[in-house]
Design a protein around this motif. Sequence first.
Motif, mmCIF file in Angstrom:
data_model
loop_
_atom_site.group_PDB
_atom_site.id
_atom_site.type_symbol
_atom_site.label_atom_id
_atom_site.label_comp_id
_atom_site.label_asym_id
_atom_site.label_seq_id
_atom_site.Cartn_x
_atom_site.Cartn_y
_atom_site.Cartn_z
ATOM 1 N N MET A 1 17.853 101.109 59.460
ATOM 2 C CA MET A 1 16.797 100.987 58.453
ATOM 3 C C MET A 1 15.584 100.297 59.065
ATOM 4 O O MET A 1 15.724 99.267 59.726
ATOM 5 N N GLN A 2 14.424 100.870 58.869
ATOM 6 C CA GLN A 2 13.190 100.292 59.362
ATOM 7 C C GLN A 2 12.169 100.238 58.238
ATOM 8 O O GLN A 2 12.045 101.174 57.454
ATOM 9 N N SER A 3 11.450 99.094 58.180
ATOM 10 C CA SER A 3 10.456 98.933 57.123
ATOM 11 C C SER A 3 9.622 97.696 57.403
ATOM 12 O O SER A 3 10.107 96.722 57.995
ATOM 13 N N PRO A 4 8.349 97.693 56.979
ATOM 14 C CA PRO A 4 7.539 96.473 57.070
ATOM 15 C C PRO A 4 8.128 95.320 56.272
ATOM 16 O O PRO A 4 7.745 94.161 56.463
ATOM 17 N N LEU A 5 9.076 95.613 55.381
ATOM 18 C CA LEU A 5 9.718 94.561 54.584
ATOM 19 C C LEU A 5 10.452 93.548 55.452
ATOM 20 O O LEU A 5 10.669 92.407 55.032
ATOM 21 N N PHE A 6 10.836 93.946 56.690
ATOM 22 C CA PHE A 6 11.558 93.026 57.556
ATOM 23 C C PHE A 6 10.680 91.868 58.032
ATOM 24 O O PHE A 6 11.174 90.909 58.606
#
Length: 253
Positions: A1-6
Motif C-alpha cells: 500500500m502506498q499513499s501520502p497518508l504515510f
Amino acid sequence: MQSPLFAYTEVQSDDHYTLQNGQLLRVRLDGNTDCLARKGAMVAYQGMIEFDGEYRSQGQAYARARTGEGLDLMRCSGQGTVYLANLAQHIHVVDVDHEGLTVDAAYVLALDSGLHYDVIAVDSQFGISGTGAYNLNISGRGKVALMTSGKPLLMPVTPDKYVSADADAVVAWSSSLRVQMQAQTSSSGVWRRRGNTGEGWELNFVGEGYVLVQPSELMPPQGAQVGQGLAAQYGFGQQGAHGQNQGNIFTNR
C-alpha cells in the motif's frame, strides 16, 4: 500500500505530551502518571488504557452551579498512548510554573493530574455577569494543553506596556497580571454602549507576563443574558456593579 497518508504516521517521542500535528495531541502514559482530559476528547489510543469519569467534589459542583465555570474531565491511566483532539482546534502545550496560569475552561483540552485549579472571579470588585467574569486559575508544576480557534497571538505585558483585549478573544494569561474588565465606553457616551463599534467587554492587563489571544470571538457579550433588566446591561442595579462577586474563589480541593 502506498499513499501520502504515510506522512501522517505516529510521532515517536518519550515526552508525556507531544503534538502529533497542530490539531492532535499525543499523550504517553507509563503507568505512573495520569492525564486529565476533556470528556469525549479521545480519538484513538494504543495499549492498556483506562478511561474513568473524574469525580467532581462538592466544592467543584458548587463552583460550576454558581459560576458556570469548571472542567468536565475524564482520567486517562495505564500504559500506552492516547490521542486527544476537539473539533480540529489548534493545540498548544504550556508549562505551568510558580507564576500560574489563568484560563477560560472552554479552552482546556488536557492537564497533568497533579495540577491544582480554582474558579475565580476575574473582576471581583464589579458584579459583571458577562463573558469572562469567571475563569480557572491553574497552579502547581506541570503541563496544560490549551486549544484555540486558529493560530493565536501571544502578547507580552510589561510595567510600561499594558494590553487590552476583547474578553471573548482572550484564552489565557499569566496569573501574576492584574486584570480589570470594563465595557467599551467613552466620556461622551458613558450612559450607552458604543453601538457603532460592535465592541463590548474588554479585559485590561497590567504588570509583567503574557496574554494569549485567539483570532476568533464568541457572540458579543452585550447580546447575552446579563442579570435582569436593562440597568444590569450597563452595570447598574443589584445585578450590575454592586461588588457582589468580591472575593469569590472556588477550589477543586
